[in-house]
Design a protein around this motif. Structure first.
Motif, PDB file in Angstrom:
ATOM      1  N   ILE A 279     -10.179  25.575  -3.273  1.00  0.00           N
ATOM      2  CA  ILE A 279     -10.072  24.387  -4.128  1.00  0.00           C
ATOM      3  C   ILE A 279      -9.278  23.301  -3.407  1.00  0.00           C
ATOM      4  O   ILE A 279      -9.665  22.135  -3.400  1.00  0.00           O
ATOM      5  N   ARG A 280      -8.167  23.682  -2.783  1.00  0.00           N
ATOM      6  CA  ARG A 280      -7.343  22.698  -2.056  1.00  0.00           C
ATOM      7  C   ARG A 280      -8.107  22.088  -0.895  1.00  0.00           C
ATOM      8  O   ARG A 280      -7.993  20.885  -0.646  1.00  0.00           O
ATOM      9  N   ILE A 281      -8.866  22.895  -0.188  1.00  0.00           N
ATOM     10  CA  ILE A 281      -9.678  22.367   0.919  1.00  0.00           C
ATOM     11  C   ILE A 281     -10.681  21.360   0.377  1.00  0.00           C
ATOM     12  O   ILE A 281     -10.887  20.291   0.959  1.00  0.00           O
ATOM     13  N   GLY A 282     -11.322  21.684  -0.736  1.00  0.00           N
ATOM     14  CA  GLY A 282     -12.290  20.774  -1.342  1.00  0.00           C
ATOM     15  C   GLY A 282     -11.654  19.462  -1.758  1.00  0.00           C
ATOM     16  O   GLY A 282     -12.221  18.378  -1.533  1.00  0.00           O
ATOM     17  N   ILE A 283     -10.468  19.529  -2.331  1.00  0.00           N
ATOM     18  CA  ILE A 283      -9.761  18.316  -2.748  1.00  0.00           C
ATOM     19  C   ILE A 283      -9.388  17.473  -1.533  1.00  0.00           C
ATOM     20  O   ILE A 283      -9.556  16.250  -1.539  1.00  0.00           O
ATOM     21  N   LYS A 284      -8.886  18.102  -0.476  1.00  0.00           N
ATOM     22  CA  LYS A 284      -8.534  17.371   0.741  1.00  0.00           C
ATOM     23  C   LYS A 284      -9.768  16.732   1.362  1.00  0.00           C
ATOM     24  O   LYS A 284      -9.713  15.594   1.831  1.00  0.00           O
ATOM     25  N   LYS A 285     -10.872  17.471   1.372  1.00  0.00           N
ATOM     26  CA  LYS A 285     -12.116  16.940   1.942  1.00  0.00           C
ATOM     27  C   LYS A 285     -12.570  15.708   1.170  1.00  0.00           C
ATOM     28  O   LYS A 285     -12.941  14.694   1.765  1.00  0.00           O
ATOM     29  N   GLU A 286     -12.532  15.780  -0.150  1.00  0.00           N
ATOM     30  CA  GLU A 286     -12.921  14.630  -0.975  1.00  0.00           C
ATOM     31  C   GLU A 286     -11.997  13.447  -0.725  1.00  0.00           C
ATOM     32  O   GLU A 286     -12.444  12.304  -0.666  1.00  0.00           O
ATOM     33  N   GLY A 287     -10.718  13.701  -0.565  1.00  0.00           N
ATOM     34  CA  GLY A 287      -9.759  12.632  -0.286  1.00  0.00           C
ATOM     35  C   GLY A 287     -10.030  11.962   1.045  1.00  0.00           C
ATOM     36  O   GLY A 287      -9.984  10.732   1.164  1.00  0.00           O
ATOM     37  N   LEU A 288     -10.333  12.775   2.059  1.00  0.00           N
ATOM     38  CA  LEU A 288     -10.644  12.213   3.382  1.00  0.00           C
ATOM     39  C   LEU A 288     -11.941  11.417   3.349  1.00  0.00           C
ATOM     40  O   LEU A 288     -12.033  10.339   3.956  1.00  0.00           O
ATOM     41  N   GLU A 289     -12.936  11.934   2.650  1.00  0.00           N
ATOM     42  CA  GLU A 289     -14.203  11.203   2.530  1.00  0.00           C
ATOM     43  C   GLU A 289     -13.996   9.872   1.809  1.00  0.00           C
ATOM     44  O   GLU A 289     -14.582   8.850   2.198  1.00  0.00           O
ATOM     45  N   ALA A 290     -13.148   9.851   0.803  1.00  0.00           N
ATOM     46  CA  ALA A 290     -12.864   8.612   0.076  1.00  0.00           C
ATOM     47  C   ALA A 290     -12.169   7.605   0.985  1.00  0.00           C
ATOM     48  O   ALA A 290     -12.480   6.405   0.951  1.00  0.00           O
ATOM     49  N   LYS A 291     -11.241   8.064   1.822  1.00  0.00           N
ATOM     50  CA  LYS A 291     -10.553   7.167   2.760  1.00  0.00           C
ATOM     51  C   LYS A 291     -11.530   6.582   3.781  1.00  0.00           C
ATOM     52  O   LYS A 291     -11.449   5.401   4.122  1.00  0.00           O
ATOM     53  N   VAL A 292     -12.457   7.402   4.269  1.00  0.00           N
ATOM     54  CA  VAL A 292     -13.450   6.929   5.228  1.00  0.00           C
ATOM     55  C   VAL A 292     -14.335   5.870   4.576  1.00  0.00           C
ATOM     56  O   VAL A 292     -14.591   4.803   5.161  1.00  0.00           O
ATOM     57  N   LYS A 293     -14.796   6.116   3.374  1.00  0.00           N
ATOM     58  CA  LYS A 293     -15.628   5.136   2.671  1.00  0.00           C
ATOM     59  C   LYS A 293     -14.862   3.851   2.396  1.00  0.00           C
ATOM     60  O   LYS A 293     -15.400   2.754   2.504  1.00  0.00           O
ATOM     61  N   GLU A 294     -13.583   3.976   2.065  1.00  0.00           N
ATOM     62  CA  GLU A 294     -12.745   2.808   1.810  1.00  0.00           C
ATOM     63  C   GLU A 294     -12.618   1.959   3.068  1.00  0.00           C
ATOM     64  O   GLU A 294     -12.706   0.733   3.021  1.00  0.00           O
ATOM     65  N   LYS A 295     -12.413   2.614   4.226  1.00  0.00           N
ATOM     66  CA  LYS A 295     -12.329   1.887   5.491  1.00  0.00           C
ATOM     67  C   LYS A 295     -13.641   1.178   5.803  1.00  0.00           C
ATOM     68  O   LYS A 295     -13.654   0.037   6.260  1.00  0.00           O
ATOM     69  N   GLU A 296     -14.754   1.889   5.573  1.00  0.00           N
ATOM     70  CA  GLU A 296     -16.069   1.286   5.821  1.00  0.00           C
ATOM     71  C   GLU A 296     -16.273   0.057   4.941  1.00  0.00           C
ATOM     72  O   GLU A 296     -16.765  -0.976   5.406  1.00  0.00           O
ATOM     73  N   LEU A 297     -15.884   0.133   3.676  1.00  0.00           N
ATOM     74  CA  LEU A 297     -16.014  -1.005   2.763  1.00  0.00           C
ATOM     75  C   LEU A 297     -15.113  -2.169   3.185  1.00  0.00           C
ATOM     76  O   LEU A 297     -15.509  -3.337   3.091  1.00  0.00           O
ATOM     77  N   ASP A 298     -13.906  -1.848   3.664  1.00  0.00           N
ATOM     78  CA  ASP A 298     -13.009  -2.895   4.144  1.00  0.00           C
ATOM     79  C   ASP A 298     -13.597  -3.595   5.360  1.00  0.00           C
ATOM     80  O   ASP A 298     -13.525  -4.820   5.473  1.00  0.00           O
ATOM     81  N   GLU A 299     -14.194  -2.816   6.265  1.00  0.00           N
ATOM     82  CA  GLU A 299     -14.804  -3.415   7.453  1.00  0.00           C
ATOM     83  C   GLU A 299     -15.997  -4.267   7.087  1.00  0.00           C
ATOM     84  O   GLU A 299     -16.198  -5.352   7.665  1.00  0.00           O
ATOM     85  N   ILE A 300     -16.768  -3.840   6.125  1.00  0.00           N
ATOM     86  CA  ILE A 300     -17.941  -4.628   5.683  1.00  0.00           C
ATOM     87  C   ILE A 300     -17.480  -5.908   5.010  1.00  0.00           C
ATOM     88  O   ILE A 300     -18.060  -6.983   5.245  1.00  0.00           O
ATOM     89  N   SER A 301     -16.455  -5.831   4.186  1.00  0.00           N
ATOM     90  CA  SER A 301     -15.985  -7.023   3.479  1.00  0.00           C
ATOM     91  C   SER A 301     -15.316  -8.020   4.413  1.00  0.00           C
ATOM     92  O   SER A 301     -15.305  -9.210   4.148  1.00  0.00           O
ATOM     93  N   LYS A 302     -14.747  -7.568   5.521  1.00  0.00           N
ATOM     94  CA  LYS A 302     -14.118  -8.463   6.509  1.00  0.00           C
ATOM     95  C   LYS A 302     -15.157  -9.187   7.340  1.00  0.00           C
ATOM     96  O   LYS A 302     -14.891 -10.242   7.886  1.00  0.00           O
ATOM     97  N   SER A 303     -16.364  -8.626   7.456  1.00  0.00           N
ATOM     98  CA  SER A 303     -17.404  -9.225   8.299  1.00  0.00           C
ATOM     99  C   SER A 303     -18.033 -10.429   7.692  1.00  0.00           C
ATOM    100  O   SER A 303     -18.124 -10.815   6.648  1.00  0.00           O
TER     101      SER A 303
END
Length: 131
Positions: A107-131
């Motif tokens: 369960i903890r691994i799954g939660i960490k994985k979801e958190g990391l995926e959310a951070k990656v998507k957030e970075k991608e959205l920030d890069e898209i919005s800056k362009s």
């Protein structure tokens, strides 16, 4: 005590056993003593010293000692009302507690994985919005 009561107690007693074993062997609050034990288990002069300290770094090994303590405190026996009941109780409790710890770990691994995926998507959205 009826068999169904013994089984219910088995699954309930395994919860605090898993909690104590996991906390001591994985959580931040015990990091310093655990690191000391890890170092001693690797650099100890005698095999007895190395094995003694290893117990505090392995949730499976440590769960045996926690279970023995809980069986003594609760006087829990499984299937038999003599010494055999204690032996069966210890091994059964360790087994169930380790299933609980494995589930918690997954369960903890799954939660960490979801958190990391959310951070990656957030970075991608920030890069898209800056362009």
């Amino acid at each position: 005590m009826e068999l169904y009561e013994q089984i219910i107690r088995l699954f309930v007693l395994a919860i605090p056993i898993a909690c104590v074993a996991w906390t001591v062997t994985h959580e931040e609050i015990f990091r310093e003593p655990r690191e000391y034990c890890k170092n001693q288990s690797q650099a100890g002069k005698t095999i007895l010293q190395r094995k003694f300290f290893y117990v505090f770094t392995c949730e499976y090994c440590f769960s045996f000692y926690v279970t023995i303590l809980f069986v003594i405190v609760t006087n829990y026996q499984l299937l038999f009302t003599d010494w055999r009941g204690y032996i069966i109780a210890v091994f059964s409790l360790v087994w169930i507690a380790n299933i609980y710890m494995s589930l918690f770990f997954n369960i903890r691994i799954g939660i960490k994985k979801e958190g990391l995926e959310a951070k990656v998507k957030e970075k991608e959205l920030d890069e898209i919005s800056k362009s």
